[in-house]
Design a protein around this motif. Structure first.
Motif, PDB file in Angstrom:
ATOM      1  N   LYS A 126       0.820  -1.206   0.000  1.00  0.00           N
ATOM      2  CA  LYS A 126       0.000   0.000   0.000  1.00  0.00           C
ATOM      3  C   LYS A 126       0.861   1.267   0.000  1.00  0.00           C
ATOM      4  CE  LYS A 126      -3.601   2.288   2.782  1.00  0.00           C
ATOM      5  NZ  LYS A 126      -4.450   2.163   4.000  1.00  0.00           N
ATOM      6  N   ILE A 127       1.911   1.265   0.818  1.00  0.00           N
ATOM      7  CA  ILE A 127       2.787   2.436   0.896  1.00  0.00           C
ATOM      8  C   ILE A 127       3.567   2.598  -0.397  1.00  0.00           C
ATOM      9  CG2 ILE A 127       4.683   3.524   2.155  1.00  0.00           C
ATOM     10  CD1 ILE A 127       1.975   3.260   3.668  1.00  0.00           C
ATOM     11  N   ILE A 128       4.063   1.492  -0.942  1.00  0.00           N
ATOM     12  CA  ILE A 128       4.820   1.549  -2.195  1.00  0.00           C
ATOM     13  C   ILE A 128       3.938   2.053  -3.332  1.00  0.00           C
ATOM     14  CG2 ILE A 128       5.958   0.110  -3.936  1.00  0.00           C
ATOM     15  CD1 ILE A 128       7.039  -1.582  -1.558  1.00  0.00           C
ATOM     16  N   GLU A 129       2.685   1.604  -3.371  1.00  0.00           N
ATOM     17  CA  GLU A 129       1.767   2.062  -4.420  1.00  0.00           C
ATOM     18  C   GLU A 129       1.465   3.548  -4.314  1.00  0.00           C
ATOM     19  OE1 GLU A 129      -0.790  -1.991  -5.465  1.00  0.00           O
ATOM     20  OE2 GLU A 129      -1.572  -0.573  -3.988  1.00  0.00           O
ATOM     21  N   SER A 130       1.640   4.126  -3.127  1.00  0.00           N
ATOM     22  CA  SER A 130       1.389   5.551  -2.934  1.00  0.00           C
ATOM     23  C   SER A 130       2.555   6.418  -3.394  1.00  0.00           C
ATOM     24  CB  SER A 130       1.123   5.836  -1.455  1.00  0.00           C
ATOM     25  OG  SER A 130       2.338   5.786  -0.726  1.00  0.00           O
ATOM     26  N   GLY A 131       3.700   5.770  -3.705  1.00  0.00           N
ATOM     27  CA  GLY A 131       4.882   6.518  -4.110  1.00  0.00           C
ATOM     28  C   GLY A 131       5.778   6.918  -2.956  1.00  0.00           C
ATOM     29  N   LEU A 132       5.392   6.539  -1.714  1.00  0.00           N
ATOM     30  CA  LEU A 132       6.210   6.892  -0.556  1.00  0.00           C
ATOM     31  C   LEU A 132       7.279   5.828  -0.305  1.00  0.00           C
ATOM     32  CD1 LEU A 132       3.712   8.386   2.052  1.00  0.00           C
ATOM     33  CD2 LEU A 132       5.297   9.568   0.530  1.00  0.00           C
ATOM     34  N   SER A 133       8.050   5.547  -1.323  1.00  0.00           N
ATOM     35  CA  SER A 133       9.148   4.596  -1.212  1.00  0.00           C
ATOM     36  C   SER A 133      10.163   4.927  -2.295  1.00  0.00           C
ATOM     37  CB  SER A 133       8.656   3.147  -1.369  1.00  0.00           C
ATOM     38  OG  SER A 133       8.272   2.904  -2.708  1.00  0.00           O
ATOM     39  N   VAL A 134      11.338   4.359  -2.160  1.00  0.00           N
ATOM     40  CA  VAL A 134      12.374   4.581  -3.162  1.00  0.00           C
ATOM     41  C   VAL A 134      12.086   3.790  -4.426  1.00  0.00           C
ATOM     42  CG1 VAL A 134      14.844   4.298  -3.671  1.00  0.00           C
ATOM     43  CG2 VAL A 134      14.112   5.107  -1.415  1.00  0.00           C
ATOM     44  N   SER A 135      11.497   2.610  -4.256  1.00  0.00           N
ATOM     45  CA  SER A 135      11.267   1.753  -5.425  1.00  0.00           C
ATOM     46  C   SER A 135      10.301   0.630  -5.088  1.00  0.00           C
ATOM     47  CB  SER A 135      12.601   1.144  -5.886  1.00  0.00           C
ATOM     48  OG  SER A 135      12.415   0.199  -6.918  1.00  0.00           O
ATOM     49  N   PRO A 136       9.544   0.146  -6.078  1.00  0.00           N
ATOM     50  CA  PRO A 136       8.698  -1.037  -5.861  1.00  0.00           C
ATOM     51  C   PRO A 136       9.491  -2.332  -5.935  1.00  0.00           C
ATOM     52  CG  PRO A 136       8.427  -0.261  -8.111  1.00  0.00           C
ATOM     53  CD  PRO A 136       9.323   0.730  -7.422  1.00  0.00           C
ATOM     54  N   TYR A 137      10.770  -2.239  -6.281  1.00  0.00           N
ATOM     55  CA  TYR A 137      11.595  -3.442  -6.393  1.00  0.00           C
ATOM     56  C   TYR A 137      11.984  -3.948  -5.006  1.00  0.00           C
ATOM     57  CZ  TYR A 137      12.091  -3.105 -11.451  1.00  0.00           C
ATOM     58  OH  TYR A 137      11.827  -3.097 -12.808  1.00  0.00           O
ATOM     59  N   ILE A 138      11.578  -5.185  -4.715  1.00  0.00           N
ATOM     60  CA  ILE A 138      11.870  -5.773  -3.405  1.00  0.00           C
ATOM     61  C   ILE A 138      12.224  -7.245  -3.579  1.00  0.00           C
ATOM     62  CG2 ILE A 138      10.183  -4.203  -2.357  1.00  0.00           C
ATOM     63  CD1 ILE A 138       8.441  -6.674  -1.784  1.00  0.00           C
ATOM     64  N   ASN A 139      12.600  -7.882  -2.484  1.00  0.00           N
ATOM     65  CA  ASN A 139      12.817  -9.319  -2.461  1.00  0.00           C
ATOM     66  C   ASN A 139      12.207  -9.867  -1.185  1.00  0.00           C
ATOM     67  OD1 ASN A 139      14.716 -11.721  -1.394  1.00  0.00           O
ATOM     68  ND2 ASN A 139      14.612 -11.790  -3.633  1.00  0.00           N
ATOM     69  N   LEU A 140      11.413 -10.916  -1.301  1.00  0.00           N
ATOM     70  CA  LEU A 140      10.788 -11.562  -0.148  1.00  0.00           C
ATOM     71  C   LEU A 140      11.427 -12.930   0.060  1.00  0.00           C
ATOM     72  CD1 LEU A 140       7.021 -10.749  -0.841  1.00  0.00           C
ATOM     73  CD2 LEU A 140       8.572  -9.577   0.717  1.00  0.00           C
ATOM     74  N   ASN A 141      11.910 -13.180   1.267  1.00  0.00           N
ATOM     75  CA  ASN A 141      12.518 -14.468   1.591  1.00  0.00           C
ATOM     76  C   ASN A 141      11.843 -15.012   2.841  1.00  0.00           C
ATOM     77  OD1 ASN A 141      14.187 -16.687   1.800  1.00  0.00           O
ATOM     78  ND2 ASN A 141      15.915 -15.534   2.648  1.00  0.00           N
ATOM     79  N   GLU A 142      10.923 -15.959   2.630  1.00  0.00           N
ATOM     80  CA  GLU A 142      10.118 -16.464   3.742  1.00  0.00           C
ATOM     81  C   GLU A 142      10.790 -17.664   4.406  1.00  0.00           C
ATOM     82  OE1 GLU A 142       5.500 -17.776   4.726  1.00  0.00           O
ATOM     83  OE2 GLU A 142       6.137 -17.425   2.652  1.00  0.00           O
ATOM     84  N   ASP A 143      10.873 -17.595   5.736  1.00  0.00           N
ATOM     85  CA  ASP A 143      11.378 -18.717   6.536  1.00  0.00           C
ATOM     86  C   ASP A 143      10.207 -19.232   7.366  1.00  0.00           C
ATOM     87  OD1 ASP A 143      12.534 -20.458   8.315  1.00  0.00           O
ATOM     88  OD2 ASP A 143      14.306 -19.208   8.696  1.00  0.00           O
ATOM     89  N   LYS A 144       9.508 -20.228   6.827  1.00  0.00           N
ATOM     90  CA  LYS A 144       8.297 -20.738   7.484  1.00  0.00           C
ATOM     91  C   LYS A 144       8.598 -21.422   8.810  1.00  0.00           C
ATOM     92  CE  LYS A 144       5.511 -21.275   3.299  1.00  0.00           C
ATOM     93  NZ  LYS A 144       4.717 -22.195   2.454  1.00  0.00           N
ATOM     94  N   SER A 145       9.795 -22.012   8.935  1.00  0.00           N
ATOM     95  CA  SER A 145      10.131 -22.715  10.177  1.00  0.00           C
ATOM     96  C   SER A 145      10.231 -21.751  11.353  1.00  0.00           C
ATOM     97  CB  SER A 145      11.450 -23.469  10.010  1.00  0.00           C
ATOM     98  OG  SER A 145      12.523 -22.562   9.786  1.00  0.00           O
ATOM     99  N   GLU A 146      10.654 -20.525  11.095  1.00  0.00           N
ATOM    100  CA  GLU A 146      10.779 -19.530  12.160  1.00  0.00           C
ATOM    101  C   GLU A 146       9.673 -18.481  12.107  1.00  0.00           C
ATOM    102  OE1 GLU A 146      14.574 -17.870  12.889  1.00  0.00           O
ATOM    103  OE2 GLU A 146      15.669 -19.725  12.520  1.00  0.00           O
ATOM    104  N   GLY A 147       8.778 -18.609  11.147  1.00  0.00           N
ATOM    105  CA  GLY A 147       7.643 -17.699  11.064  1.00  0.00           C
ATOM    106  C   GLY A 147       8.025 -16.264  10.775  1.00  0.00           C
TER     107      GLY A 147
END
Length: 560
Positions: A126-147
């Motif tokens: 939501k914040i990125i879509e508003s333009g209040l960020s440097v870039s929409p480019y991100i990386n998500l790395n999920e660790d399900k074992s540690e939540g």
């Protein structure tokens, strides 16, 4: 501490950056890149010392690794060195950025934070879509074992690196809090210089209730984190062209660019220079924090290849309006405001009468008795470190509240100056009462708009009432010309006997509790009048902390 200590700290930094054992040859190479001319033999000697101290551990023939004790040492480190390291770290990141915006390939600077609830991703988006960020480019790395989910986002320092690659010198100046009204950027409310602080500026302002990013999105009014840098005026036109091209490929966040030599958003811009304000890279994460979610925010942590990032959204609608170059009042920095109060201190040491500088903090009248009991108990347990003077005051507009005035340590500067001794407040710090005591954080009074001790209190960094382990208290570091040392020491000894909490008087060139005075000066460490207020806050009493508020007659104050 010895002259070899900075080298050892740098070796620990190098080891901490590697996830496997490394040897003296590689360490020597990296040290040379950082300006330390040590051969392998010298490195092996330093490593042996670090082994003996338990800071490093040898792993066969592979090399050495840093231990947990070493990481703790590095974290506390040489704070006098750390206040320079924060700025140099950003310079290093700028230099290592080699992203080519034409090919969209190369390394960029990233922030990696950790969230613990998948719903937080929707807030980030939501914040990125508003333009209040440097870039929409991100990386998500999920660790399900540690939540947990590691979220990597682009840092605004990337833009500085891109400009440098184009031959334009971009100099980070401040990180701070920017006021927004009706979606229009108005003025920086608070600032901290990137130079002479052990905390990155935006980290210093990351305590709860300091920002209101979500309010900006929903109503157009609020406070967001932002950074400010300067470029040479001759590079303005080319910079605008580069920023425009970056915006088209999804790298932006630029809030405003000044004309040459023209102030912007309340910040003075020198002649021949241009000011640029960029939204803080941590802004989306601050929105998650505002929503009450757990998050671990890290700032400008590392260099990553741009191809490891991908857009979380392609739908961006910029909420902020352009900056209008109407004249805003220039931001008043803390030291400038403080000097006017310091100058009016007229306390007479012999008569023990006259005006001192006071902090005034406010709380509910119903909490007053418990507050005074906490303060008295604290002083009785720690008379060496706690200033015993206070005064209960009426609240200027609310009968249900009262103020508690305590003596600000800047009173000491005023008393010395009034007696013909130059005394310059240099740092506000967080002092850990180890043996010997050590500053573990320092923020320069010069270049900050807010009292450093208020920052440490707001971030819950004090441990004044702690029963087990080392206490962490508020203290300030001042420097005095060596030529006046004998007379100054007599004055300071008297002030300490009166109860103004002088912790340490150093010798020339001596590290004083991990802080360092300039050449031909000596340092003193004094306690903060806010220690008792921070202790009250630690005990769960809601108290609004204010610092450097007014002049007050010393003789009218009460004593615990």
């Amino acid at each position: 501490m010895s002259d070899s200590e900075p080298r050892m700290i740098e070796i620990l930094r190098i080891l901490s950056a590697h996830d496997k054992p490394i040897g003296s040859k590689l360490i020597a190479v990296e040290l040379r890149e950082k300006g330390f001319n040590l051969g392998e033999r010298a490195v092996r000697y330093h490593m042996q010392v670090l082994d003996e101290k338990g800071y490093t551990e040898r792993k066969g023939y592979s090399g050495r690794v840093i231990t947990e004790l070493g990481r703790d040492k590095l974290e506390k480190g040489l704070v006098y060195d750390q206040v320079d390291f924060v700025y140099s770290k950003f310079e290093e990141m700028i230099y290592l950025t080699d992203f080519n915006y034409m090919t969209q390939k190369g390394n960029v600077v990233v922030n990696t934070s950790t969230i613990y609830d998948e719903s937080s991703i929707n807030i980030l988006k939501k914040i990125i879509e508003s333009g209040l960020s440097v870039s929409p480019y991100i990386n998500l790395n999920e660790d399900k074992s540690e939540g947990k989910i590691e979220v990597t986002t682009l840092c605004g320092t990337t833009i500085d690196g891109i400009l440098l690659n184009e031959g334009i010198s971009s100099q980070p100046q401040y990180g701070g809090l920017l006021k927004i009204e009706d979606y229009k950027p108005i003025r920086f409310e608070e600032l901290i210089s990137y130079k002479k602080t052990s905390l990155t500026p935006l980290d210093a302002f990351s305590s709860p209730n300091r920002t209101s990013v979500l309010d900006v999105i929903e109503t157009g009014d609020g406070i967001i984190p932002a950074n400010f840098r300067l470029i040479p005026g001759v590079g303005r036109k080319r910079t605008l062209d580069i920023i425009n091209k970056l915006d088209h490929i999804g790298i932006g966040g630029v809030i405003g660019i000044s004309d040459e030599g023209r102030d912007i958003l309340g910040i003075p811009v020198p002649e021949g220079m241009v000011g640029i304000a960029i939204v803080g890279g941590i802004t989306p994460f601050r929105a998650v924090q505002e929503n009450g979610e757990d998050i671990d925010i890290k700032i400008a942590e590392e260099i990553r290849n741009f191809n490891t990032l991908s857009p979380i959204t392609t739908k961006i609608t910029y909420h902020l309006k352009p900056v209008e170059h109407d004249i805003q009042p220039k931001i008043s920095f803390l030291l400038s405001k403080s000097w006017n109060l310091i100058q009016q201190v007229n306390f007479d040491i012999e008569k023990r009468k006259g005006d001192i500088v006071a902090n005034v903090s406010y709380l509910k009248r119903d909490d007053l008795d418990e507050t005074l009991n906490i303060m008295e108990s604290l002083y009785n347990d720690n008379p060496k470190y706690i200033n015993p003077y206070y005064k209960v005051l009426d609240h200027p507009s609310d009968d249900d509240k009262v103020g508690i005035a305590t003596i600000c340590s800047l009173s000491i500067d005023g008393i010395l100056i009034n007696n013909g001794v130059i005394c310059n407040p240099k740092y506000g710090g967080l002092l850990e009462l180890t043996e010997p005591p050590l500053f573990i954080e320092l923020i320069s009074y010069n270049g900050s708009t807010v009292d450093p001790h208020k920052i440490f209190i707001a971030k819950d960094m004090t441990r004044i009432t702690r029963e087990a382990g080392s206490k962490k208290i508020l203290a300030s570091f001042k420097e005095i010309p060596y030529i006046s040392r004998d007379y100054a020491v007599d004055l300071l000894d008297t002030l300490d006997k009166i109860g103004l909490s002088i912790y340490k008087i150093s010798k020339p060139r001596e590290l004083t509790y991990n802080a360092k005075a300039d050449n031909y000066n000596f340092g003193i460490v004094a306690g903060s009048g806010l220690n008792s207020i921070a202790a009250v806050r630690e005990k769960g009493i809601d108290i609004h902390v204010k610092a450097i508020e007014k002049l007050m007659p010393f003789e009218k104050m009460d004593r615990l």
